[in-house]
Design a protein around this motif. Structure first.
Motif, PDB file in Angstrom:
ATOM      1  N   VAL A   1      39.657  21.967  12.248  1.00 13.83           N
ATOM      2  CA  VAL A   1      39.399  23.201  12.990  1.00 13.83           C
ATOM      3  C   VAL A   1      40.478  23.356  14.063  1.00 13.83           C
ATOM      4  O   VAL A   1      40.958  22.376  14.624  1.00 13.83           O
ATOM      5  CB  VAL A   1      37.983  23.190  13.618  1.00 13.83           C
ATOM      6  N   LEU A   2      40.859  24.607  14.293  1.00 10.88           N
ATOM      7  CA  LEU A   2      41.816  24.897  15.350  1.00 10.88           C
ATOM      8  C   LEU A   2      41.238  25.977  16.246  1.00 10.88           C
ATOM      9  O   LEU A   2      40.842  27.040  15.771  1.00 10.88           O
ATOM     10  CB  LEU A   2      43.149  25.385  14.759  1.00 10.88           C
ATOM     11  N   LEU A   3      41.161  25.690  17.533  1.00 13.58           N
ATOM     12  CA  LEU A   3      40.776  26.678  18.528  1.00 13.58           C
ATOM     13  C   LEU A   3      42.056  27.403  18.911  1.00 13.58           C
ATOM     14  O   LEU A   3      42.973  26.812  19.472  1.00 13.58           O
ATOM     15  CB  LEU A   3      40.160  25.990  19.751  1.00 13.58           C
ATOM     16  N   TYR A   4      42.145  28.686  18.564  1.00 14.94           N
ATOM     17  CA  TYR A   4      43.377  29.459  18.733  1.00 14.94           C
ATOM     18  C   TYR A   4      43.093  30.656  19.619  1.00 14.94           C
ATOM     19  O   TYR A   4      42.236  31.475  19.316  1.00 14.94           O
ATOM     20  CB  TYR A   4      43.886  29.901  17.362  1.00 14.94           C
ATOM     21  N   GLN A   5      43.802  30.745  20.740  1.00 14.00           N
ATOM     22  CA  GLN A   5      43.521  31.766  21.739  1.00 14.00           C
ATOM     23  C   GLN A   5      44.734  32.664  21.990  1.00 14.00           C
ATOM     24  O   GLN A   5      45.764  32.520  21.335  1.00 14.00           O
ATOM     25  CB  GLN A   5      43.108  31.086  23.044  1.00 14.00           C
TER      26      GLN A   5
END
Length: 179
Positions: free
Chosen positions: A107-111
Motif C-alpha cells: 500500500v502507498l499513502l499518496y498525497q
C-alpha cells in the motif's frame, strides 16, 4: 482535498484560528498545546505574556501517540479518559490483526504533490500493524518525502491510498493527484 475527521462534530464547536499570537491570546486560554510545527514566533509571544504552553513532538510510533494521549489527558485533569482512549486504540489494532497465512498487500499513502510516508513514521507503523506492506520502501523512501508519479506508475502498489479531490476547490498541489 477533502479532509475527514472522527471528531468533526466536536470540532465544529471550536472557532478556527490561524495560529497568530494575537488570535490565540484573544481566546484567553489557560494552556496552549503546541508542536514543533507551530510558529516559533507565536510560541515565544505566548511565553512572553505568561500563557502556559506545552510543546509536543510529532509521534513517530503508535506507542508515542498513545503516550501523548495520556499526557494531554493528564494535563487537562482527566487521566482516566486518556486510559480509555489508549485502550480503544489498542483494541482497534487487536481487531485488525491478519489471520495466519493471509496475503499482505503493498500500500502507498499518496498525497498532494506526491508526498508520501516511508519507514520510521507513525503511518508506516499503522499500515504494518494493519497487515500491509508500505510500498514507499521499495521507492527508497524514509520518513516523509515526495515520490515522483512516474515511479508509482512504473511500479504500482497493490493499493493506492489517495486524498479525495474536490473539483469545486482546485488546488495547484492536487495536480499530481488529478494526473
Amino acid at each position: 482535498m477533502l479532509f475527514r475527521s472522527t471528531i468533526i462534530e466536536v470540532a465544529k464547536n471550536f472557532p478556527i484560528n490561524y495560529e497568530s499570537a494575537e488570535e490565540v491570546m484573544s481566546f484567553a486560554p489557560d494552556m496552549v498545546l503546541t508542536s514543533r510545527h507551530s510558529s516559533l514566533a507565536t510560541r515565544t509571544a505566548l511565553d512572553n505574556v505568561h500563557i502556559r504552553t506545552e510543546l509536543f513532538n510529532e509521534p513517530q510510533t503508535v506507542e508515542d501517540s498513545i503516550a501523548q494521549v495520556r499526557e494531554v489527558a493528564a494535563l487537562v485533569g482527566h487521566p482516566e479518559k486518556g486510559e480509555q482512549v489508549a485502550a480503544a486504540i489498542q483494541s482497534a489494532f487487536d481487531a485488525v490483526t491478519l489471520p495466519a497465512g493471509a496475503p499482505r498487500l503493498s500500500v502507498l499513502l499518496y498525497q498532494r504533490n506526491g508526498f508520501s510516508t516511508g519507514a520510521g513514521t507513525l503511518m508506516d507503523e499503522v499500515m504494518t500493524r494493519a497487515g500491509f506492506i508500505n510500498a514507499a520502501g521499495r521507492y527508497g523512501l524514509a520518513n516523509w518525502r515526495v515520490i515522483p508519479l512516474e515511479r508509482v506508475v512504473a511500479d504500482p502498489p497493490d493499493v493506492l491510498l489517495a486524498a479525495e479531490l474536490r473539483p469545486d476547490v482546485p488546488v495547484w498541489a492536487d495536480r499530481v493527484m488529478r494526473h
